[in-house]
Design a protein around this motif. Structure first.
Motif, mmCIF file in Angstrom:
data_model
loop_
_atom_site.group_PDB
_atom_site.id
_atom_site.type_symbol
_atom_site.label_atom_id
_atom_site.label_comp_id
_atom_site.label_asym_id
_atom_site.label_seq_id
_atom_site.Cartn_x
_atom_site.Cartn_y
_atom_site.Cartn_z
ATOM 1 N N CYS A 53 14.184 -15.439 -1.816
ATOM 2 C CA CYS A 53 14.139 -17.122 -2.316
ATOM 3 C C CYS A 53 14.674 -17.178 -3.649
ATOM 4 O O CYS A 53 14.991 -18.416 -3.986
ATOM 5 C CB CYS A 53 12.537 -17.428 -2.425
ATOM 6 N N GLY B 186 8.192 -22.910 -2.633
ATOM 7 C CA GLY B 186 8.637 -24.033 -2.159
ATOM 8 C C GLY B 186 8.715 -25.109 -3.153
ATOM 9 O O GLY B 186 9.439 -25.757 -3.168
ATOM 10 N N TYR C 156 9.102 -25.106 3.571
ATOM 11 C CA TYR C 156 9.724 -23.976 3.037
ATOM 12 C C TYR C 156 9.181 -22.576 3.470
ATOM 13 O O TYR C 156 9.698 -21.424 3.644
ATOM 14 C CB TYR C 156 9.825 -24.026 1.595
#
Length: 412
Positions: free
Chosen positions: A224, A280, A361
């Motif tokens: 991420c 997210g 996400y």
């Protein structure tokens, strides 16, 4: 003496109370009506006893909130039309002047409010939370937390109040802009120092030592593109059985914190999915957007106060004979929530939108199924009702209702 603004304030207060009581009653009735059966989508995951516990917990908290509302309104009316603020002003203005008068007056109002709220806080923690087997806090910890909060309020609050009052006194008609700039800078500073200086005063934070989970989490962070100053476990179980995970800090001080209660309940893949949801929020810049919105709203409110600070009708309409900057500041923040209450559903809507984005996400970077199973466990462990009243949820809830949220994840 009552004036037009007095009646406008009383009308807004009556509307707020009526709406809050009506929504509370809807919530209680709806939850009780659905108490006897687990919703179909959860029937194979949550036992009836757990569902009924969540219903009873929700009802108990909602009923207690109506008591809190009554106390809140009584204190507000006592400070305004009851002459409480005027009395405190007369007491301190006869003994102090300048900035010391302002600090003493503001701390007096805060102290009175805290003393009135103390029995409610004790009942909430040691009766409601205890009755549903959530409370792990001792009276010793409760008092210790209270004293630490008071000490922090004095140590941090005194220089902040002195700075704000000095700016209000010295910066002319645009004092509100200077106060806003100072307020923004102070809040950003808090974001930096909170993780390492303030949070450890209340909880212990130890590095995450579960090798398997740590490896999984670090791999997720790499995927991420997220960097943090560390992975920590917080001793949330000292105070409550509720579980959670969160980011804290800003810039290089960002850290990821897991409640020990969360780690004891979820499997590593489920923890990874929960963390992916939190990531997210980071990737969609939800925290920055909320800070920006908070700063924008505070600018608007301070600009409005800048127009009201010299308005005699504003002070007289709220039970104060003559105004000054300190009284204006106090009155504005006492009555402001009454007039801004109707913004609540809008803020809730924006928050729920962010939660859906974070869920999407998480589904893309971890497992939607694992996040669903983690959420079901958290709903059960935290006794979050699966059957909230739709209007109550629409108005207040920062997170989507369980059924809707899980349906979105299952279709991801």
């Amino acid at each position: 003496m009552l004036n037009t603004f007095s009646f406008a304030f009383l009308a807004a207060l009556l509307l707020m109370c009526a709406l809050r009581l009506w929504l509370a009653q809807r919530q209680i009735s709806h939850v009780i009506a659905h108490r006897g059966r687990v919703p179909a989508g959860f029937a194979d995951r949550i036992e009836l006893d757990a569902h009924q516990k969540a219903a009873d917990y929700t009802v108990a908290r909602t009923r207690f909130d109506t008591v809190g509302l009554a106390v809140e309104v009584a204190v507000l009316l006592a400070f305004t039309f009851g002459g409480g603020l005027q009395t405190l002003h007369e007491f301190w203005s006869g003994r102090l002047d300048g900035l010391t008068y302002g600090v003493a007056l503001i701390f007096s109002v805060a102290l009175v409010s805290a003393v009135v709220d103390l029995p409610l806080a004790l009942y909430r923690q040691f009766v409601i939370e205890a009755n549903f087997d959530f409370n792990r806090m001792t009276l010793k910890i409760f008092i210790s937390d209270l004293l630490k909060q008071a000490a922090l309020g004095i140590v941090i609050g005194t220089p902040v109040l002195l700075a704000v009052l000095w700016l209000m006194d010295r910066m002319g008609d645009l004092w509100w802009l200077h106060v806003w700039l100072f307020w923004c800078a102070f809040n950003l500073l808090l974001l930096f120092i909170y993780p390492t200086w303030i949070a450890p005063l209340f909880n212990k934070f130890v590095p995450l030592d579960d090798a398997q989970l740590k490896m999984r989490v670090e791999a997720l962070l790499v995927r991420c593109g997220f960097t943090s100053s560390g992975l920590f476990v917080m001793d949330g179980s000292r105070r409550s059985r509720h579980g959670n995970a969160y980011f804290t800090g800003f810039g290089k001080t960002k850290r990821i914190v897991f409640f020990d209660t969360l780690l004891s309940r979820l499997r590593p893949v489920e923890v990874e999915a929960v963390l992916a949801h939190e990531l997210g929020h980071f990737k969609h810049r939800h925290v920055l957007k909320r800070i920006g919105m908070l700063f924008a709203m505070s600018l608007g409110f301070l600009a409005l106060l800048g127009q009201l600070i010299d308005a005699e009708w504003f002070f007289n309409g709220l039970g104060v004979a003559a105004g000054n900057t300190v009284l204006g500041l106090l009155l504005f923040f006492l009555v402001g929530p009454v007039f801004t209450f109707l913004l609540t559903p809008l803020l809730s809507l924006l928050s729920r939108r962010d939660e859906f984005q974070a869920d999407r996400y998480a589904a893309a970077h971890a497992s939607a199924g694992d996040l669903v199973s983690a959420l079901v466990k958290l709903y059960e462990d935290n006794a979050a009702t699966l059957t909230p009243d739709p209007l109550h949820s629409l108005f207040y809830d920062s997170h989507p209702p369980a059924a809707l949220r899980i349906a979105h994840l299952q279709s991801a």
